[in-house]
Write a protein that holds these residues in place. Structure first.
Motif, PDB file in Angstrom:
ATOM      1  N   ASP A 297      -2.306  19.817  26.833  1.00 29.47           N
ATOM      2  CA  ASP A 297      -1.709  18.713  26.221  1.00 29.47           C
ATOM      3  C   ASP A 297      -1.795  17.474  26.694  1.00 29.47           C
ATOM      4  O   ASP A 297      -2.185  17.239  27.551  1.00 29.47           O
ATOM      5  CB  ASP A 297      -0.250  19.181  26.418  1.00 29.47           C
ATOM      6  CG  ASP A 297       0.912  18.536  25.717  1.00 29.47           C
ATOM      7  OD1 ASP A 297       0.829  18.438  24.325  1.00 29.47           O
ATOM      8  OD2 ASP A 297       1.839  18.134  26.236  1.00 29.47           O
ATOM      9  N   GLN A 298      -1.287  16.442  25.770  1.00 30.97           N
ATOM     10  CA  GLN A 298      -1.521  15.034  26.087  1.00 30.97           C
ATOM     11  C   GLN A 298      -0.366  14.500  27.000  1.00 30.97           C
ATOM     12  O   GLN A 298      -0.688  13.750  27.707  1.00 30.97           O
ATOM     13  CB  GLN A 298      -1.433  14.136  24.821  1.00 30.97           C
ATOM     14  CG  GLN A 298      -1.544  12.572  24.857  1.00 30.97           C
ATOM     15  CD  GLN A 298      -1.170  12.056  23.519  1.00 30.97           C
ATOM     16  OE1 GLN A 298      -0.805  12.772  22.570  1.00 30.97           O
ATOM     17  NE2 GLN A 298      -1.635  10.887  23.407  1.00 30.97           N
ATOM     18  N   TYR A 299       0.643  15.078  27.045  1.00 35.75           N
ATOM     19  CA  TYR A 299       1.941  14.688  27.722  1.00 35.75           C
ATOM     20  C   TYR A 299       2.352  15.483  28.565  1.00 35.75           C
ATOM     21  O   TYR A 299       2.523  15.428  29.928  1.00 35.75           O
ATOM     22  CB  TYR A 299       3.102  14.057  26.683  1.00 35.75           C
ATOM     23  CG  TYR A 299       2.563  13.043  26.004  1.00 35.75           C
ATOM     24  CD1 TYR A 299       2.040  11.574  26.602  1.00 35.75           C
ATOM     25  CD2 TYR A 299       2.844  12.892  24.681  1.00 35.75           C
ATOM     26  CE1 TYR A 299       1.691  10.777  26.248  1.00 35.75           C
ATOM     27  CE2 TYR A 299       2.475  11.645  23.957  1.00 35.75           C
ATOM     28  CZ  TYR A 299       1.738  10.539  24.597  1.00 35.75           C
ATOM     29  OH  TYR A 299       1.338   9.384  23.892  1.00 35.75           O
ATOM     30  N   LEU A 300       2.927  16.832  28.098  1.00 35.09           N
ATOM     31  CA  LEU A 300       3.683  17.681  29.235  1.00 35.09           C
ATOM     32  C   LEU A 300       4.684  17.300  29.889  1.00 35.09           C
ATOM     33  O   LEU A 300       4.529  17.016  31.173  1.00 35.09           O
ATOM     34  CB  LEU A 300       2.730  18.515  29.851  1.00 35.09           C
ATOM     35  CG  LEU A 300       3.097  19.750  30.651  1.00 35.09           C
ATOM     36  CD1 LEU A 300       3.814  20.784  29.677  1.00 35.09           C
ATOM     37  CD2 LEU A 300       2.045  20.584  31.227  1.00 35.09           C
ATOM     38  N   TRP A 301       5.692  16.655  29.203  1.00 36.46           N
ATOM     39  CA  TRP A 301       6.892  16.009  30.063  1.00 36.46           C
ATOM     40  C   TRP A 301       8.050  16.436  29.311  1.00 36.46           C
ATOM     41  O   TRP A 301       7.981  17.327  28.245  1.00 36.46           O
ATOM     42  CB  TRP A 301       6.734  14.659  30.239  1.00 36.46           C
ATOM     43  CG  TRP A 301       6.728  13.706  28.926  1.00 36.46           C
ATOM     44  CD1 TRP A 301       7.306  13.862  27.775  1.00 36.46           C
ATOM     45  CD2 TRP A 301       6.150  12.538  29.063  1.00 36.46           C
ATOM     46  NE1 TRP A 301       7.282  13.055  26.979  1.00 36.46           N
ATOM     47  CE2 TRP A 301       6.285  11.947  27.562  1.00 36.46           C
ATOM     48  CE3 TRP A 301       5.447  11.662  29.579  1.00 36.46           C
ATOM     49  CZ2 TRP A 301       5.686  10.931  26.936  1.00 36.46           C
ATOM     50  CZ3 TRP A 301       4.636  10.352  29.248  1.00 36.46           C
ATOM     51  CH2 TRP A 301       4.943   9.973  27.943  1.00 36.46           C
ATOM     52  N   SER A 302       9.186  16.074  29.767  1.00 32.35           N
ATOM     53  CA  SER A 302      10.553  16.678  29.269  1.00 32.35           C
ATOM     54  C   SER A 302      11.126  17.720  30.353  1.00 32.35           C
ATOM     55  O   SER A 302      10.588  18.752  30.223  1.00 32.35           O
ATOM     56  CB  SER A 302      10.656  16.875  27.648  1.00 32.35           C
ATOM     57  OG  SER A 302      10.142  15.928  26.873  1.00 32.35           O
ATOM     58  N   THR A 303      12.365  17.477  30.709  1.00 31.73           N
ATOM     59  CA  THR A 303      12.895  18.581  31.698  1.00 31.73           C
ATOM     60  C   THR A 303      13.313  19.754  30.701  1.00 31.73           C
ATOM     61  O   THR A 303      13.465  20.983  30.889  1.00 31.73           O
ATOM     62  CB  THR A 303      14.146  18.213  32.288  1.00 31.73           C
ATOM     63  OG1 THR A 303      14.991  17.240  31.560  1.00 31.73           O
ATOM     64  CG2 THR A 303      13.429  17.062  33.243  1.00 31.73           C
ATOM     65  N   GLU A 304      13.818  19.483  29.160  1.00 24.65           N
ATOM     66  CA  GLU A 304      14.118  20.542  28.391  1.00 24.65           C
ATOM     67  C   GLU A 304      12.776  21.604  28.203  1.00 24.65           C
ATOM     68  O   GLU A 304      13.104  22.707  28.016  1.00 24.65           O
ATOM     69  CB  GLU A 304      14.606  19.975  27.204  1.00 24.65           C
ATOM     70  CG  GLU A 304      15.764  19.003  27.180  1.00 24.65           C
ATOM     71  CD  GLU A 304      15.438  17.738  27.416  1.00 24.65           C
ATOM     72  OE1 GLU A 304      16.532  16.971  27.146  1.00 24.65           O
ATOM     73  OE2 GLU A 304      14.353  17.272  27.723  1.00 24.65           O
ATOM     74  N   VAL A 305      11.726  20.864  28.224  1.00 26.36           N
ATOM     75  CA  VAL A 305      10.652  21.743  27.659  1.00 26.36           C
ATOM     76  C   VAL A 305      10.093  22.516  28.935  1.00 26.36           C
ATOM     77  O   VAL A 305       9.942  23.776  29.152  1.00 26.36           O
ATOM     78  CB  VAL A 305       9.333  21.069  27.377  1.00 26.36           C
ATOM     79  CG1 VAL A 305       8.003  21.852  27.375  1.00 26.36           C
ATOM     80  CG2 VAL A 305       9.683  20.215  26.035  1.00 26.36           C
ATOM     81  N   ALA A 306      10.188  21.781  30.055  1.00 28.16           N
ATOM     82  CA  ALA A 306       9.785  22.385  31.593  1.00 28.16           C
ATOM     83  C   ALA A 306      10.689  23.664  31.897  1.00 28.16           C
ATOM     84  O   ALA A 306      10.370  24.424  32.475  1.00 28.16           O
ATOM     85  CB  ALA A 306       9.663  21.256  32.590  1.00 28.16           C
ATOM     86  N   GLU A 307      11.928  23.310  31.561  1.00 25.59           N
ATOM     87  CA  GLU A 307      13.029  24.488  31.913  1.00 25.59           C
ATOM     88  C   GLU A 307      12.592  25.760  31.283  1.00 25.59           C
ATOM     89  O   GLU A 307      12.917  26.695  31.626  1.00 25.59           O
ATOM     90  CB  GLU A 307      14.513  23.919  31.582  1.00 25.59           C
ATOM     91  CG  GLU A 307      14.962  23.040  32.542  1.00 25.59           C
ATOM     92  CD  GLU A 307      16.344  22.337  32.094  1.00 25.59           C
ATOM     93  OE1 GLU A 307      16.837  22.745  30.795  1.00 25.59           O
ATOM     94  OE2 GLU A 307      16.966  21.611  32.652  1.00 25.59           O
ATOM     95  N   LEU A 308      12.105  25.639  29.855  1.00 24.11           N
ATOM     96  CA  LEU A 308      11.707  26.799  29.320  1.00 24.11           C
ATOM     97  C   LEU A 308      10.518  27.452  30.086  1.00 24.11           C
ATOM     98  O   LEU A 308      10.663  28.646  30.197  1.00 24.11           O
ATOM     99  CB  LEU A 308      11.192  26.467  27.884  1.00 24.11           C
ATOM    100  CG  LEU A 308      10.565  27.285  27.020  1.00 24.11           C
ATOM    101  CD1 LEU A 308      11.618  28.625  26.740  1.00 24.11           C
ATOM    102  CD2 LEU A 308       9.589  26.915  26.013  1.00 24.11           C
TER     103      LEU A 308
END
Length: 529
Positions: A297-308
């Motif tokens: 992935d280009q970014y892999l950020w956001s706590t909402e995604v990381a929480e998953l």
């Protein structure tokens, strides 16, 4: 394997206004790794089109002078020549922000006008949320007289500069401006999917829904509308030809088309409340993961995604997360760099806290030691479910911009041990496992034919092998590059933690500008997609 265990149902898609099928069966999906492979294939397919055939495309950025092969044709030449042969050429390109902000307004306009002059029709589409973009990268080629040859391409690769790289990763001779850390011709890693079968009809529908949406193209930009009127730009889409019947089944792959459309005013006719099947599709697949989630992935950020991911790691003690990301953001500068850095550092920290020994993040370099910019958007779960698309693992891609991904489940079991790595009875599948192995062979400098795959099949062995190779290359660099360079191109990724004073302003900028939320208010409050 029960498809409903992995794919979204009609109810879970939650967009009854769209005519998109829930999923399609009998397809053949082929990953095209690197822009050079995709561009070469696209040239061959487009040049074979004849009068009356259809060429529909969407794009985030299109550079008319980008050479599709070393000796051409350029993007503009390829599509314009098709239109001159009587091919029905229609395109939707994001209008884009200004070139002075490092975007591509003029390039996109130039490509539109070049194809229009040849008899095609390409519209500049700004039907997005404020600050948003159309990020889908799609080409649909239909042959009404021979539907067995219909093909579509969807994934992460734009028709523009910097994308025509190959496995050697010397970069595209026609680069775009990036952080100087990537050198004068930035190496570029990317993946596109070529699909045949009934899914081509679903992707055709995706294009047609956007094309026929009655919302004005410049709904959020009155100055752009005035400028277009003065230039005589095309602001009203002409009717499309009748949609052909879906191509016949041709392979063992089930494909579910996943999309993101934000909640906007006026509403999309085909997605009145937006569509977040990208987010919902990933969420369903990740919750079924037991042994290995592999991401590029280009970014892999956001706590909402990381929480998953963190929740999945917490609930399943044998699960590993392996991710390949860029070493540095594509931008540089005192104001632009910190918001790009803080989101990933925050997300990876959250995952590491959940399972510090089972989160493995790497970046890539070529054999000269120049970092490779990872632009791919790939996910493989337990060698069963796989996706390739335009969407990054962040809140912007899952809620705010338009995105397009194809999730694939293969009827064909991979009988190599372990035949059922997750232990759920689904069994490893050829498409998903082969996609992961093809990518890992390149990253580890393994035999491209698979002769060195033995320690890459079992998830635990594979994680140990990829970690050992990255650590060995890292030690070689730390030791002054003495002796032969170890095989492999991966190194452990170490995100830099910003000083607290910088984080004070970088975090709000990241959340509001770089990673905004396009969900309806009720979904934001509920914390759902």
């Amino acid at each position: 394997m029960t498809l409903r265990d992995w794919f979204l149902t009609a109810q879970e898609r939650a967009n009854p206004r769209s005519e998109l099928p829930v999923w399609t069966d009998g397809n053949l999906a082929e990953p095209l790794i690197h822009g050079a492979a995709y561009f070469d294939r696209l040239v061959s397919e487009v040049e074979s089109l004849t009068a009356g055939d259809h060429l529909f495309f969407t794009d985030w950025r299109g550079d008319p002078d980008e050479r599709m092969r070393p000796d051409g044709p350029t993007v503009a030449q390829l599509f314009a020549q098709a239109a001159q042969r009587g091919v029905i050429v229609k395109g939707l390109i994001w209008r884009s922000h200004l070139d002075t902000l490092s975007y591509s307004e003029e390039e996109n306009r130039d490509l539109s006008e070049a194809i229009r002059a040849a008899g095609g029709e390409v519209l500049l589409d700004q039907r997005v949320r404020r600050g948003g973009s159309h990020h889908q990268k799609l080409v649909v080629l239909r042959r009404p007289g021979d539907p067995r040859r219909d093909i579509a391409f969807a994934g992460g690769i734009d028709l523009c500069h910097s994308r025509r790289d190959d496995a050697g990763h010397a970069g595209d001779p026609q680069p775009i401006g990036m952080s100087p850390r990537y050198g004068p011709t930035p190496p570029w890693h990317d993946v596109q999917l070529a699909v045949r079968g009934p899914v081509v009809g679903a992707l055709d529908t995706t294009f047609r829904e956007r094309w026929t949406d009655p919302m004005p193209l410049d709904s959020e930009n009155p100055m752009a509308y005035l400028r277009d009127r003065l230039r005589g730009s095309d602001l009203r889409p002409d009717p499309l030809p009748e949609q052909p019947a879906d191509p016949p089944p041709c392979g063992p792959h089930h494909v579910q088309v996943l999309r993101t459309y934000p909640a906007v005013r006026p509403r999309y006719s085909f997605a009145p409340d937006g569509e977040r099947t990208v987010a919902r599709g990933y969420t369903k697949a990740v919750r079924r993961a037991r042994r290995l989630i592999y991401l590029e992935d280009q970014y892999l950020w956001s706590t909402e995604v990381a929480e998953l991911f963190a929740q999945a790691l917490h609930e399943h003690p044998d699960l590993h997360l392996v991710a390949v990301v860029p070493r540095h953001p594509d931008v540089d500068g005192r104001l632009a760099l910190p918001p790009n850095m803080v989101g990933r550092e925050q997300a990876l920290s959250l995952c590491h806290r959940a399972a510090p020994e089972r989160v493995h993040v790497f970046d890539v370099e070529n054999h000269d030691g120049t970092p490779v910019y990872v632009h791919a958007k790939v996910c493989v779960v337990d060698d069963v479910w796989a996706s390739v698309g335009s969407d990054n693992f962040n809140r912007r891609s899952w809620t705010h911009d338009s995105e397009l991904s194809c999730a694939v489940l293969d009827d064909t079991r991979d009988e190599r041990a372990p035949a059922d790595p997750a232990g759920l009875g689904d069994g490893a599948r050829v498409f998903a496992r082969d996609l992961r192995l093809r990518l890992w062979r390149e990253h580890l400098d393994r035999d491209p034919g698979g002769a060195q795959d033995d320690d890459l099949l079992d998830p635990a062995d594979a994680v140990a092998a990829i970690t050992a190779a990255a650590d060995e290359l890292d030690r070689w660099h730390a030791g002054g590059r003495a002796g032969p360079r170890p095989p492999g191109r991966l190194r452990p990724h170490r995100p830099e933690r910003l000083p607290w004073r910088t984080r004070l302003w970088a975090l709000p900028a990241y959340r509001l500008v770089y990673d905004p939320d396009g969900r309806p208010l009720r979904a934001r409050r509920a914390g759902t997609w």
